[in-house]
Design a protein around this motif. Structure first.
Motif, PDB file in Angstrom:
ATOM      1  N   ALA A   7       0.865  -1.186   0.000  1.00 16.80           N
ATOM      2  CA  ALA A   7       0.000   0.000   0.000  1.00 16.80           C
ATOM      3  C   ALA A   7       0.894   1.226   0.000  1.00 16.80           C
ATOM      4  O   ALA A   7       1.967   1.225   0.637  1.00 16.80           O
ATOM      5  CB  ALA A   7      -0.917   0.006   1.220  1.00 16.80           C
ATOM      6  N   TRP A   8       0.466   2.279  -0.673  1.00 16.56           N
ATOM      7  CA  TRP A   8       1.293   3.469  -0.832  1.00 16.56           C
ATOM      8  C   TRP A   8       0.774   4.621   0.006  1.00 16.56           C
ATOM      9  O   TRP A   8      -0.422   4.829   0.135  1.00 16.56           O
ATOM     10  CB  TRP A   8       1.337   3.872  -2.314  1.00 16.56           C
ATOM     11  N   SER A   9       1.728   5.387   0.567  1.00 18.15           N
ATOM     12  CA  SER A   9       1.386   6.537   1.395  1.00 18.15           C
ATOM     13  C   SER A   9       2.116   7.767   0.854  1.00 18.15           C
ATOM     14  O   SER A   9       3.206   8.104   1.306  1.00 18.15           O
ATOM     15  CB  SER A   9       1.784   6.279   2.860  1.00 18.15           C
ATOM     16  N   PRO A  10       1.518   8.446  -0.138  1.00 20.70           N
ATOM     17  CA  PRO A  10       2.162   9.634  -0.712  1.00 20.70           C
ATOM     18  C   PRO A  10       2.199  10.775   0.302  1.00 20.70           C
ATOM     19  O   PRO A  10       1.302  10.928   1.127  1.00 20.70           O
ATOM     20  CB  PRO A  10       1.256   9.986  -1.907  1.00 20.70           C
ATOM     21  N   GLU A  11       3.262  11.563   0.210  1.00 23.61           N
ATOM     22  CA  GLU A  11       3.423  12.722   1.089  1.00 23.61           C
ATOM     23  C   GLU A  11       3.636  13.971   0.254  1.00 23.61           C
ATOM     24  O   GLU A  11       4.013  13.887  -0.917  1.00 23.61           O
ATOM     25  CB  GLU A  11       4.600  12.488   2.045  1.00 23.61           C
ATOM     26  N   PRO A  12       3.416  15.145   0.846  1.00 22.61           N
ATOM     27  CA  PRO A  12       3.635  16.382   0.096  1.00 22.61           C
ATOM     28  C   PRO A  12       5.110  16.577  -0.236  1.00 22.61           C
ATOM     29  O   PRO A  12       5.981  15.911   0.323  1.00 22.61           O
ATOM     30  CB  PRO A  12       3.130  17.474   1.056  1.00 22.61           C
ATOM     31  N   ALA A  13       5.396  17.487  -1.158  1.00 24.11           N
ATOM     32  CA  ALA A  13       6.774  17.774  -1.548  1.00 24.11           C
ATOM     33  C   ALA A  13       7.614  18.067  -0.315  1.00 24.11           C
ATOM     34  O   ALA A  13       7.216  18.818   0.563  1.00 24.11           O
ATOM     35  CB  ALA A  13       6.808  18.960  -2.503  1.00 24.11           C
ATOM     36  N   GLY A  14       8.779  17.435  -0.238  1.00 25.33           N
ATOM     37  CA  GLY A  14       9.641  17.597   0.924  1.00 25.33           C
ATOM     38  C   GLY A  14       9.424  16.539   1.983  1.00 25.33           C
ATOM     39  O   GLY A  14      10.267  16.344   2.853  1.00 25.33           O
ATOM     40  N   GLY A  15       8.293  15.835   1.930  1.00 27.98           N
ATOM     41  CA  GLY A  15       8.020  14.758   2.874  1.00 27.98           C
ATOM     42  C   GLY A  15       7.646  15.246   4.259  1.00 27.98           C
ATOM     43  O   GLY A  15       7.615  16.448   4.537  1.00 27.98           O
ATOM     44  N   LEU A  16       7.342  14.312   5.120  1.00 26.27           N
ATOM     45  CA  LEU A  16       6.891  14.607   6.486  1.00 26.27           C
ATOM     46  C   LEU A  16       7.903  14.167   7.540  1.00 26.27           C
ATOM     47  O   LEU A  16       7.589  14.162   8.723  1.00 26.27           O
ATOM     48  CB  LEU A  16       5.546  13.914   6.750  1.00 26.27           C
ATOM     49  N   GLU A  17       9.099  13.787   7.111  1.00 22.23           N
ATOM     50  CA  GLU A  17      10.118  13.217   7.993  1.00 22.23           C
ATOM     51  C   GLU A  17       9.667  11.838   8.511  1.00 22.23           C
ATOM     52  O   GLU A  17       8.597  11.360   8.193  1.00 22.23           O
ATOM     53  CB  GLU A  17      10.484  14.148   9.145  1.00 22.23           C
ATOM     54  N   THR A  18      10.532  11.202   9.304  1.00 19.06           N
ATOM     55  CA  THR A  18      10.312   9.798   9.663  1.00 19.06           C
ATOM     56  C   THR A  18       9.050   9.575  10.492  1.00 19.06           C
ATOM     57  O   THR A  18       8.185   8.773  10.123  1.00 19.06           O
ATOM     58  CB  THR A  18      11.537   9.261  10.419  1.00 19.06           C
ATOM     59  N   ALA A  19       8.917  10.258  11.613  1.00 19.22           N
ATOM     60  CA  ALA A  19       7.736  10.061  12.455  1.00 19.22           C
ATOM     61  C   ALA A  19       6.479  10.567  11.769  1.00 19.22           C
ATOM     62  O   ALA A  19       5.426   9.926  11.823  1.00 19.22           O
ATOM     63  CB  ALA A  19       7.920  10.757  13.803  1.00 19.22           C
ATOM     64  N   GLY A  20       6.574  11.726  11.108  1.00 22.91           N
ATOM     65  CA  GLY A  20       5.413  12.271  10.418  1.00 22.91           C
ATOM     66  C   GLY A  20       4.885  11.329   9.354  1.00 22.91           C
ATOM     67  O   GLY A  20       3.673  11.170   9.183  1.00 22.91           O
ATOM     68  N   GLY A  21       5.810  10.671   8.639  1.00 25.36           N
ATOM     69  CA  GLY A  21       5.402   9.724   7.620  1.00 25.36           C
ATOM     70  C   GLY A  21       4.721   8.503   8.200  1.00 25.36           C
ATOM     71  O   GLY A  21       3.737   7.998   7.652  1.00 25.36           O
ATOM     72  N   ILE A  22       5.239   8.017   9.326  1.00 24.49           N
ATOM     73  CA  ILE A  22       4.621   6.850   9.974  1.00 24.49           C
ATOM     74  C   ILE A  22       3.234   7.206  10.496  1.00 24.49           C
ATOM     75  O   ILE A  22       2.281   6.441  10.333  1.00 24.49           O
ATOM     76  CB  ILE A  22       5.515   6.319  11.107  1.00 24.49           C
ATOM     77  N   ILE A  23       3.116   8.376  11.133  1.00 24.92           N
ATOM     78  CA  ILE A  23       1.824   8.777  11.683  1.00 24.92           C
ATOM     79  C   ILE A  23       0.775   8.851  10.573  1.00 24.92           C
ATOM     80  O   ILE A  23      -0.359   8.399  10.741  1.00 24.92           O
ATOM     81  CB  ILE A  23       1.951  10.117  12.432  1.00 24.92           C
ATOM     82  N   ARG A  24       1.145   9.413   9.420  1.00 25.00           N
ATOM     83  CA  ARG A  24       0.186   9.474   8.310  1.00 25.00           C
ATOM     84  C   ARG A  24      -0.246   8.070   7.871  1.00 25.00           C
ATOM     85  O   ARG A  24      -1.399   7.861   7.494  1.00 25.00           O
ATOM     86  CB  ARG A  24       0.794  10.224   7.126  1.00 25.00           C
ATOM     87  N   ALA A  25       0.672   7.119   7.927  1.00 26.93           N
ATOM     88  CA  ALA A  25       0.389   5.771   7.436  1.00 26.93           C
ATOM     89  C   ALA A  25      -0.266   4.867   8.469  1.00 26.93           C
ATOM     90  O   ALA A  25      -0.661   3.740   8.136  1.00 26.93           O
ATOM     91  CB  ALA A  25       1.686   5.125   6.947  1.00 26.93           C
ATOM     92  N   LEU A  26      -0.403   5.312   9.717  1.00 29.11           N
ATOM     93  CA  LEU A  26      -0.925   4.444  10.775  1.00 29.11           C
ATOM     94  C   LEU A  26      -2.255   3.774  10.429  1.00 29.11           C
ATOM     95  O   LEU A  26      -2.448   2.598  10.765  1.00 29.11           O
ATOM     96  CB  LEU A  26      -1.057   5.224  12.092  1.00 29.11           C
ATOM     97  N   PRO A  27      -3.209   4.460   9.769  1.00 34.24           N
ATOM     98  CA  PRO A  27      -4.468   3.784   9.452  1.00 34.24           C
ATOM     99  C   PRO A  27      -4.290   2.543   8.572  1.00 34.24           C
ATOM    100  O   PRO A  27      -5.152   1.655   8.575  1.00 34.24           O
ATOM    101  CB  PRO A  27      -5.276   4.870   8.719  1.00 34.24           C
TER     102      PRO A  27
END
Length: 225
Positions: A75-95
């Motif tokens: 499953a893919w979890s796209p992020e905005p330009a520049g990304g959300l950093e490590t924890a931010g990316g995981i939090i977005r993908a938690l669902p």
């Protein structure tokens, strides 16, 4: 167990190699770095993998697709330009990661860490980190081990390998947004909620063209034998 591969970094230190290619698709011994992770996760029994991306993510999606050729469902979890950093990316993908502990692997590391040895359950902890001996480019290390618990106050310090098992509980109280893992880890450490182990095998943080070349040589020697 599910897993997440962190693949949203720009790879600035890898330029110009990453100007037209996302860092996880750089190859060592003829194989893209992210392929090694997917094969290892599948071999360890992981069936569902979430991958985040921000820089040239369409190339990652085109290369991996739904993950079926690797034996996993991606499953893919796209992020905005520049990304959300490590924890931010995981939090977005938690669902997409469910309620149970999941493996997290940095997309820009390579190691012979055996994922079978990672704990499926964490007991009273909120995370389990694999540490390694400090490489020359990170000689001060990150964390210490104190009777199996991650500590900030003891020595010697070791380097976080970028491989961990994390419970969704680790992120309680943190909102989605640009956030590194370090402050999240430190909050858990102060509560005694992080365990860890030291891996003494091969590990490479593929952060520069020189280290990518070193990994390529290592893997080719291994293939020759």
């Amino acid at each position: 167990m599910r897993a997440m591969i962190l693949a949203a970094g720009r790879g600035s230190r890898m330029r110009p190699l990453t100007d037209q290619l996302p860092k996880p698709l750089l190859t060592a011994a003829g194989t893209p770095l992210i392929d090694y992770h997917l094969h290892k996760l599948a071999k360890a029994g992981v069936t569902h993998v979430v991958i985040n991306h921000a820089w040239l993510g369409q190339q990652l999606e085109a290369h991996i697709g739904d993950g079926s050729r690797f034996g996993v469902s991606v499953a893919w979890s796209p992020e905005p330009a520049g990304g959300l950093e490590t924890a931010g990316g995981i939090i977005r993908a938690l669902p997409m990661l469910g309620d149970e502990p999941f493996i997290v692997v940095n997309g820009d590391v390579w190691s012979d860490i055996d994922y079978h040895e990672l704990p499926a359950q964490l007991g009273d902890a909120h995370g389990h980190l694999v540490l390694v001996e400090n490489p020359p480019h990170h000689s001060e290390g990150d964390f210490a081990l104190n009777h199996g618990r991650i500590s900030l106050e003891t020595t010697p310090r070791y380097t976080f390998s970028g491989v961990s098992v994390i419970s969704p509980q680790l992120f309680a109280g943190f909102d989605e947004g640009f956030l590194k893992l370090r402050p999240v880890f430190e909050q858990a450490i102060h509560g005694g909620l992080l365990t860890g182990r030291l891996h003494q095998g091969y590990w490479c943080d593929v952060g520069t063209p020189q280290r990518l070349a070193e990994l390529d040589r290592y893997l080719r020697i291994d293939l020759d034998h």
